[in-house]
Write a protein that holds these residues in place. Structure first.
Motif, PDB file in Angstrom:
ATOM      1  N   LEU A  33      -4.561 -20.816  26.678  1.00  0.00           N
ATOM      2  CA  LEU A  33      -2.988 -20.939  26.702  1.00  0.00           C
ATOM      3  C   LEU A  33      -2.142 -19.460  25.282  1.00  0.00           C
ATOM      4  CD1 LEU A  33      -0.745 -22.423  26.587  1.00  0.00           C
ATOM      5  CD2 LEU A  33      -1.029 -24.544  24.364  1.00  0.00           C
ATOM      6  N   SER A  76       0.758 -24.077  21.056  1.00  0.00           N
ATOM      7  CA  SER A  76      -0.792 -23.819  20.406  1.00  0.00           C
ATOM      8  C   SER A  76      -1.440 -25.466  20.166  1.00  0.00           C
ATOM      9  CB  SER A  76      -1.701 -22.571  20.481  1.00  0.00           C
ATOM     10  OG  SER A  76      -1.417 -21.433  21.150  1.00  0.00           O
ATOM     11  N   PHE A  90      -1.095 -28.214  21.775  1.00  0.00           N
ATOM     12  CA  PHE A  90      -1.396 -28.868  23.132  1.00  0.00           C
ATOM     13  C   PHE A  90      -2.838 -28.802  21.832  1.00  0.00           C
ATOM     14  CE2 PHE A  90      -4.590 -26.645  25.508  1.00  0.00           C
ATOM     15  CZ  PHE A  90      -4.584 -28.020  26.343  1.00  0.00           C
TER      16      PHE A  90
END
Lengths: 205, 205, 205
Positions: A158, A176, A179
């Protein structure tokens, strides 16, 4: 910002190392060494593999003091740590994400190709724990318990995807972390694991 | 002078590695490898961590021959070694001090900061034994038995203190050896250990 | 030619790593990591010890994909692998010879002395398996079962001897493979092992 999170993260990792050392009845010197190795071992292996000398912590003694202190402090507060279990797992998850992003950044700067950049992130994220488990005689838990190495992998992907799309660094970091923390916490909450491979040979190498 | 002690030391460490291999019923090839790793592994890890290439033993094949020979010789004389136990522990203690001082010297020469210099001494002193124990499937004894890593730490501190005070190198070596050997022998004689950290979690990383 | 054999070899080693991971019930991520480490760990340690940066696989992502894929494929076909046991052992033996020769070549090119060249060959040949066993909590089998490390040693010596005699590289490769495969297969067929060293101390380091 990432530096502060990093320092929280190595503290949390140092504490996790100390607890593993305590399960093997090590002396306080061993606790300090395992704490240090757990917190800084992943980055060390990354630096060595990438030929990135001098190794990071040799230029930042503060990281050494911090991780060893965290290990020794853990000896004192271990009896209370089950009350802190959730906080501890959260800090550990933050560490996993921070380590992964830092590892990717180092390899990016050295202009390694993409798959090596992802691996550098993962090595930074998970190899401290692997060294801890090898020194404490355990099969590495990162390959057996709730999603951990996979979170590191997905965070690396990501982060690099957003980076290559030109997303601003701060937004990328926020995304990031959001997530990665969500993934890891969800994995712990619902006990999400990868499928396991069990092989029972007769006599086989 | 330090070179002679070093060669005695790696011989003793090679023998200690061979005995550990023998406890795991390894073949004589494994004995040679574990002997080599025990004797030269600490210095190797130090050189790699400090980016000190080429690694020392690659430039001094004599060290390779010496440690492998010591390991193989041990296979022959193992049955008599309990008679030599005290001599062996003395040689091992000399090795610990010599390794520590040599490790500090290498890091000093490369101008690392003080805490890294101390760590370089300790890594040289104790990591051969840690590698031996990992390869032979034991929790590293340097963190569990009589003072060992601590002796390495104190020798490093003393050596660097005297060095920074401008004490002549020969006198510094003599003082460091006297102190280190006394500490280690006293630890063995009286069974001195550091306090141990025992942690027994329910389910916990 | 050697490159093709090398790619077959790392595939076979990756599969051997995956099987070892399966014996420890690792998840598929762990399987991939152990496959990679088994196949490329020996060369990695060689590169680091020789200061040969960048480490080989960081410049050839194909090796990473190949070994990880081999590991994951093994999960699918493991149930049929006992039918392939002989093929597998043959590929593994080819890998041992190929790794050894490649390791020697790298050290030769960097102009290390002869004993280090031999060790570079052996480290490339056997350390992947040692790392696999350490991560999977086994005493390294290369030191306990049928001739394996010894085959690597003899192949290295033969290859270097023929090389120094000016034998053409292709003939040297053919001879080294013929010799190494014969040795290894003979060792498996007749159960040839080196003498073992068994040491049972009372209390002893």
């Amino acid at each position: 910002m990432l530096t502060y999170i990093y320092m929280i993260a190595i503290t949390a990792e140092g504490m996790s190392g100390a607890l593993a050392a305590g399960r093997r009845n090590m002396d306080i010197f061993g606790v300090g060494v395992i704490a240090f190795t757990t917190a800084l071992g992943g980055g060390t292996i990354r630096d060595i593999l990438l030929g990135n000398f001098p190794v990071t912590w040799t230029q930042h003694p503060i990281y050494i003091y911090l991780t060893v202190s965290a290990g020794l402090l853990t000896v004192v507060i271990a009896r209370f740590m089950h009350h802190l279990r959730k906080l501890f797992l959260l800090l550990d998850a933050m560490g996993l994400v921070a380590f992964t992003i830092i590892g990717c950044s180092v390899a990016l700067r050295l202009e390694y190709n993409l798959v090596v950049v992802i691996m550098a992130g993962m090595i930074t994220g998970i190899f401290g724990g692997i060294l801890r488990d090898v020194l404490c005689q355990r099969v590495p838990i990162v390959f057996r318990e709730e999603l951990y190495a996979s979170v590191s992998f997905l965070v690396a992907v990501l982060y690099l995807a957003l980076d290559s799309l030109g997303v601003h660094q701060d937004i990328n970091l926020a995304a990031s972390f959001a997530f990665g923390l969500t993934m890891r916490i969800a994995a712990l909450y619902w006990g999400l694991k990868l499928p396991t491979f069990s092989y029972d040979p007769g006599r086989w190498h």
